[in-house]
Design a protein around this motif. Sequence first.
Motif, short mmCIF file in Angstrom:
data_model
loop_
_atom_site.label_atom_id
_atom_site.label_comp_id
_atom_site.label_asym_id
_atom_site.label_seq_id
_atom_site.Cartn_x
_atom_site.Cartn_y
_atom_site.Cartn_z
N GLY A 16 0.84 -1.20 0.00
CA GLY A 16 0.00 0.00 0.00
C GLY A 16 0.87 1.25 0.00
O GLY A 16 0.57 2.24 -0.67
N ARG A 60 -2.74 -0.23 9.26
CA ARG A 60 -2.03 -1.46 9.59
C ARG A 60 -2.53 -1.99 10.92
O ARG A 60 -2.60 -1.24 11.89
CB ARG A 60 -0.54 -1.15 9.74
CG ARG A 60 0.32 -1.68 8.64
CD ARG A 60 1.76 -1.38 8.97
NE ARG A 60 2.41 -0.69 7.87
CZ ARG A 60 2.72 -1.25 6.73
NH1 ARG A 60 2.49 -2.54 6.55
NH2 ARG A 60 3.29 -0.58 5.77
N ASP A 75 -6.95 -5.77 12.41
CA ASP A 75 -6.57 -6.47 11.17
C ASP A 75 -7.70 -6.43 10.15
O ASP A 75 -7.45 -6.28 8.96
CB ASP A 75 -6.18 -7.91 11.49
CG ASP A 75 -4.74 -8.02 11.99
OD1 ASP A 75 -3.95 -7.08 11.76
OD2 ASP A 75 -4.40 -9.06 12.60
N THR A 136 -5.80 -12.51 2.99
CA THR A 136 -6.24 -13.90 3.10
C THR A 136 -7.67 -13.98 3.63
O THR A 136 -8.26 -15.06 3.68
CB THR A 136 -5.35 -14.69 4.08
OG1 THR A 136 -5.50 -14.09 5.38
CG2 THR A 136 -3.88 -14.65 3.69
N ASN A 138 -8.19 -13.42 6.72
CA ASN A 138 -8.01 -13.78 8.14
C ASN A 138 -7.11 -12.79 8.85
O ASN A 138 -6.08 -12.39 8.30
CB ASN A 138 -7.34 -15.15 8.25
CG ASN A 138 -8.17 -16.22 7.59
OD1 ASN A 138 -9.27 -16.51 8.02
ND2 ASN A 138 -7.66 -16.77 6.51
N THR A 143 -0.44 -9.20 3.81
CA THR A 143 -0.71 -9.32 2.37
C THR A 143 0.45 -10.02 1.66
O THR A 143 0.26 -10.52 0.55
CB THR A 143 -1.00 -7.95 1.73
OG1 THR A 143 0.02 -7.05 2.09
CG2 THR A 143 -2.35 -7.41 2.18
#
Length: 241
Positions: A16, A60, A75, A136, A138, A143
């Motif tokens: 990012g 983040r 997350d 994912t 999760n 990433t």
Amino acid sequence: MSVPARYRRVLLKISGEALMGDQEYGLDPGMLAHVAGEIQSVHALDVQICLVIGGGNIFRGVKGAAAGMERATADYMGMLATVINSLAMQSALERRGIVTRVLSAITMQAVCEPYIRRRAIRHMEKGRVVVFAAGTGNPFFTTDTAAALRASEMGCDALLKATKVDGVYSADPQKVAGAERFKRLSYLDVLSRDLQVMDASAISLARENRIPILVFSIHNPGGFADVVSGKGLFTIISEES
Ligand code: UDP
């Protein structure tokens, strides 16, 4: 004269932060247009392309957790940031006439398609660029790991990691003068020397599935097409160093 591509299908991982350009936060339209141009050059070589984009320019998870937020919630916010970046990249690609599909690991029906492995493969076979959003799906992952996972699922011939510099160095070359630049490394070299390329779970997954990782600079114009054609500057991480 253009050199034929070495790979049939590749996954490009862009952080990012790379999309921030010189800004402190968010997205730089100029940088998005530049990356889209790089992708267009590789698309023109008849290479099937999928992308995983990070979210560090917006949010983040670890930072949120450090500020007292529950880690999993933070997350999920990070994963949503990757969806924003993926939509921005889709828009930049489609402005160049490249048909692009965003597939999210977290279902977001009104915004993009859900991630379905076979559908993603089919899109690429039809010449569409696929952007994998929401990592994912999760918490507690990155990433980078999503990139290694999707590259494995898609049967990619290579994972290209776009960075600020033209390969893997023994130390940050923008901070340490005389840092050594590696041309080739093995997965084990990266793990045992703790070289900061991708996190250990991403490296292990790529190793298990024998997917070479090519680290290159996204800032060099034409760099992505060069790497895919085996030219230019990059570090290759594979089984033998
Ligand atoms: N994230 C996550 N699971 C994933 C991928 C990402 O929880 O599978 C979250 C995590 O909080 C991470 C954030 O999304 O900090 C943004 O991704 P990342 O830090 O990998 O982005 P990058 O550094 O590549 O910009």
